[in-house]
Every structure is written in C-alpha cells, then in structure tokens.
Design a protein around this motif. Structure first.
Motif: not given
Length: 559
Positions: A65-69, A78-87
C-alpha cells in the motif's frame, strides 16, 4: 533469497505462530521517515524502495500500500514479484487495515511488531479490526529470523552542532521543555524521535541517509536527562560536555529495563503518536501522561539566528543551482545528459559551498514522462537521457550546517505546448496565491491548502499530494507538525505561527508526458495588520518564465 523466497520464509514463521496476516511499515522504533538500513524490513520483503508504504502479507496474498507519489515507481519495482500494488488515495489513512477487515475471516489474527508501531496506531488498528472480530496481535520481529544478512545498527560518531548555528544552547532548550513538563504535571518526559533528540542536545550524526540524526532515546527529568545511545558513538569530549550539562549516557538497549524500574511516583509524559508499543508496555508501573511531544513545536518555530542562517543558505544554494543548471543547459546542446548525471552534478555544485554536509533527500530528476512519477529517483543503469527539448522536473535539496534546503524547478528546453503552458501557469498561479496569503492568527494548513489548488480546479486539474511540509534547520527536510494539506492530517490541523518554515509546492502531472512542480520555502511572519500573518519567500533561485502563458496572470501575479 529473491522476493518470493523471502515471502515463503516469512509465511513459515507466521504459520508457526498461528498468524493470518503480518504488517510491515516503512519506519523504525523511532517512527522515522527515513530509517537506518537495519530497519528497512518493508523494502527487504517487497523490493519497493519508496519512503512511504506498508506491506501486508497473508498466507495467500502479498500487498503493498502506498500513495500517489509512488504509484508508478511501485508498479515498476513490484512487477517481478508476487506483490500486488494497492493504491492509497489518502496517504494519511491506513487503507490496508480496512482491506484486512474485509478480506480476513472472523477470528483471524493480524500481527505487528510492537517496536515499529506507535500506541496511536495500535488503537486505530484495533478499532477497525475489532468490528469484524479480528484480533490484533502485538508480537516480535518476524523478519529478524529470516533476514540473514541484515545490516547492523549504525555506530558512527556523533558531533556537536555549534550554538552559533543553532541559536540556543541545549541548556536553554531543556529549560523550555521542563517548563512545559511542569505545566502538564509530568516529572519525566520520554522522547523517541531522532530529530527531536538531536535538536534538543545540539548534536548531529550520520546514522540515517539524508537526515543528520543518530539512533537514541532520551528521558528528561527535573534535574537531569538520560541519553540512551551506543556509547561508542560518543567522543569523550562530547561525553564530558554532556555530563557538565547533567546529560548522562546509558546503553541504547537498556531503555526498556530502565522504563521497567519506574514506579507509581514517576509521572511520565509520552506522545502516543511517536512512542512505540514496546516502550509503552515497559511503563507498566509508572503513571503515564499522554500529551504533546514538547520539542516538536519548539523545534518547528525557528529562532532569529536560525532564520538569518536560512536566508544566507538560500544564497549559497542558489549559487550552486545556477552553476548546475547553466552546466546542464550548455551540455545538452552538445550531448545528452542522463538524469542520474544531473542529479550528481547538483550534489557536486552544492558540495562546493561552505558548511555543506550532504543532500537533504535523494534528488528527483524527472525528464518528460518521468516527471509525472512524483517521487521518482533516477537509476544509473536505466534512467532517461535528457535532450535539448521537452520538460525536466528537478526537485532537490541540501543539508548545510547553517540550514536545510528543498527546491523544485520545472524547465523547458524547447517551445512548450499549449497544454504544458496552461498547466504550468495554473500551478504558478496557485503557488503565488499561497505565497501572498494574508490570514488571521490561528489559521491551519488545511485552510490555506486550497489557495494552491483553486486555479487548477477551475480547469478540472488537481494534484494528489500535500502542498507543503515543514522543513528542519540542518535537520529533517520533512519536519512536522505544520504544512499545507487537505483532510484531517497533522499538517492540515496545525496552526501556522511566526517562525515556521514550510514548503510551497503545488504541481500537476500528466502520466507518461510531463510533470510540473514549483517549490519555494516560506517563513510565516506577522503581517502589517494586527492579528494577521503572512509569508516571506526565502528561496532565491529563479523559475523558468518560458512556460508561462502571460495573459493568464493578473497584474499582481505578474509583479
């Protein structure tokens, strides 16, 4: 181990202790924005290097989880791992807690490391999770058992920040703090934040990148203070001067055993937003008073010596930027320059100025579409090349013994488009509106924030970050409590008072095309009207006027 192997090891720990989700923040036991490498657990487990964000690992999902910055940066990292971005659309709200409450079954257990979260965060998390019958478990550092090559806590030597720069002796600062303690009925005050500790003792260090602070805790009493620090970090001459001022050293790791010894006659003032859960639990026998972090407000209001130095450091910083930008403008006519190379050139030019210490943060040098990545930091191997056309956003700052700087400039190497000029001019109008504000005493950053946005809003444009943050004096470039921001954050709630130094940095970002931001430092001061304040702009380096659509400006704005 790669990211997915690290996740597997962590999940084995979670499964062993019956934990359904584990949360990792960006900070350390001192609630620092930039932690020492030893505490960069969230970065280690996820690969995301931004300074703000939280990782949440369940037995079947890994989220960041991170903000718009940081949206674009996080997507790439995160593209090469199984982590998913939550905006996160609101950087001040823990959206991951709501996600857990919606996605975990009743009776689940969510774990946090008690050393890394404040008492206030625990209360906030428990309130949300308990509504879904989910238990918050305050536990140990699970990462420590799987991070085999974890960096050690730094042991670099500390040094004194001379009173000729600071303007007040540590004796004076401690006297002011004790006065406030007595007003609050406290006999002791526990302070855990590294910048406050460095400020009150007029000491600085090298333990944290960009921030001249050192790892320590302190407890202030009526007649003496204890500084909990690795004693190998303290030169003998400094130790002797501290003892003369009744500041006595104790081992860093002895803070919890010490707090355990305090009894019911000890009235200990803590700040729930900065005191971690582990320390609070150690105060099991003492009377705890929840209240303000006294030094935070005292530190935010700069004295006249600090303000005079701030004005002079802007001259030096402006000279350095002039050399750097002249070099860039001349060089791109002959060859392309990488964003990384220009970042180094800025640091090089600043280093030639007197009393230079280092950068105040990693320079944000974004060419064309990279400028839309709000906290973009160029990588030497894969950053963009700057050519003699298009727009460049440069956000950088320096640490000097006589002040801290933070400045953003957006420049165009060629004739800008109508879209670029419209956006730049609307950002500029908002910047001018805030800098020229006259406002009653007691006005908050949230009330002033709209001044920087109204001209963008009139064209359906906006920016999702705050408009400004407090700036320290040879200290953290992001310094609470004041700022300009919407919503209910500390920056939005805090009243501006004379002596506060705050950034003014509205912007606009068009993904994959360009980023625009204009940033100066403002000093709040009394205006010519009784009961009102206004701002003095102390940044001196000029803006690019080729991007201005002049008919859009009023006569007052042009002046």
């Amino acid at each position: 181990m790669n990211i997915d192997e690290r996740l597997t090891s962590l999940r084995q720990q979670m499964d062993h202790f019956g934990i359904d989700a584990y949360i990792l923040p960006s900070g350390d036991p001192h609630q620092s924005e930039y932690p020492a490498s030893h505490w960069k657990s969230r970065e280690w487990i996820s690969g995301f290097t931004g300074s703000a964000g939280s990782a949440v690992i369940t037995l079947s999902h890994a989220g960041l989880w991170t903000d718009s910055r940081y949206f674009l940066q996080a997507e790439e990292e995160l593209s090469s791992s199984s982590f998913e971005l939550h905006k996160m659309l609101n950087q001040f709200q823990p959206g991951y807690i709501s996600w857990l409450s919606e996605n975990l079954a009743a009776g689940s257990k969510v774990a946090i490391d008690g050393a890394l979260y404040s008492l206030a965060q625990r209360k906030q998390f428990e309130k949300i999770l308990s509504e879904k019958n989910i238990e918050l478990v305050v536990t140990q550092d699970f990462i420590g058992s799987v991070w085999e090559d974890r960096p050690a806590i730094p042991v670099d030597k500390i040094f004194e920040h001379d009173v000729s720069f600071a303007g007040k002796s540590r004796e004076t600062k401690l006297t002011e703090i004790r006065h406030e303690m007595r007003e609050l009925g406290a006999s002791k005050h526990l302070v855990t934040t590294l910048d406050d500790i460095a400020w009150m003792y007029n000491l600085r260090g090298y333990d944290v990148e960009y921030n001249p602070v050192f790892v320590a805790y302190t407890v202030i009493s009526e007649d003496e203070t204890l500084l909990f620090i690795n004693e190998a970090k303290v030169p003998e001459d400094i130790r002797m001067r501290l003892e003369k001022d009744k500041v006595y050293l104790r081992p860093y790791e002895s803070i919890i055993p010490y707090l355990n010894t305090l009894g019911q006659n000890d009235r200990v003032l803590i700040n729930e937003g900065t005191t971690n859960i582990e320390l609070f639990n150690a105060l099991k026998h003492a009377e705890v008073i929840s209240g303000p972090l006294i030094s935070r407000h005292l530190k935010a209001v700069k004295n006249e010596t600090e303000l005079d130095h701030f004005r002079q450091v802007m001259v030096k910083d402006g000279v350095a930027l002039t050399h750097a930008f002249r070099w860039l403008e001349n060089t791109v006519k002959e060859r392309a320059v990488s964003e990384f190379e220009f970042s180094n050139k800025l640091a090089e030019c600043r280093s030639q100025q007197e009393h230079y210490y280092g950068e105040s943060f990693g320079a944000i040098i974004g060419y064309k579409g990279n400028g839309a990545i709000i906290h973009y930091r160029p990588d030497k191997e894969k950053c963009a090349m700057i050519h003699d056309e298009g727009i460049l956003l440069s956000d950088s700052g320096g640490q000097y013994l006589d002040g801290t700087t933070d400045i953003t400039r957006t420049i165009s190497f060629s004739e800008p488009t109508a879209e670029e000029k419209n956006a730049y001019t609307r950002v500029l109008k908002g910047h001018i509106s805030l800098s020229m504000a006259v406002f009653p005493e007691g006005t908050t950053g949230g009330q002033l924030d709209m001044l920087a946005r109204k001209d963008l809003w009139q064209d359906g444009l906006n920016f999702l970050h705050g408009t400004g943050h407090g700036v320290g004096f040879f200290m953290n470039v992001h310094e609470p409590p004041q700022g300009f921001a919407p919503g209910g954050s500390m920056r939005a709630r805090t009243k501006h008072v004379p002596g506060m130094v705050t950034t003014n940095e509205p912007g606009y970002y068009e993904e994959n095309k360009f980023g625009i931001r204009i940033e100066n430092l403002l000093v709040a001061k009394k205006s010519s009207f009784d009961g009102f304040l206004d701002f003095e702009t102390i940044t001196l380096f000029p803006i690019d006027t080729s991007l201005i659509d002049q008919p859009m400006l009023t006569r007052g704005e042009l002046e």
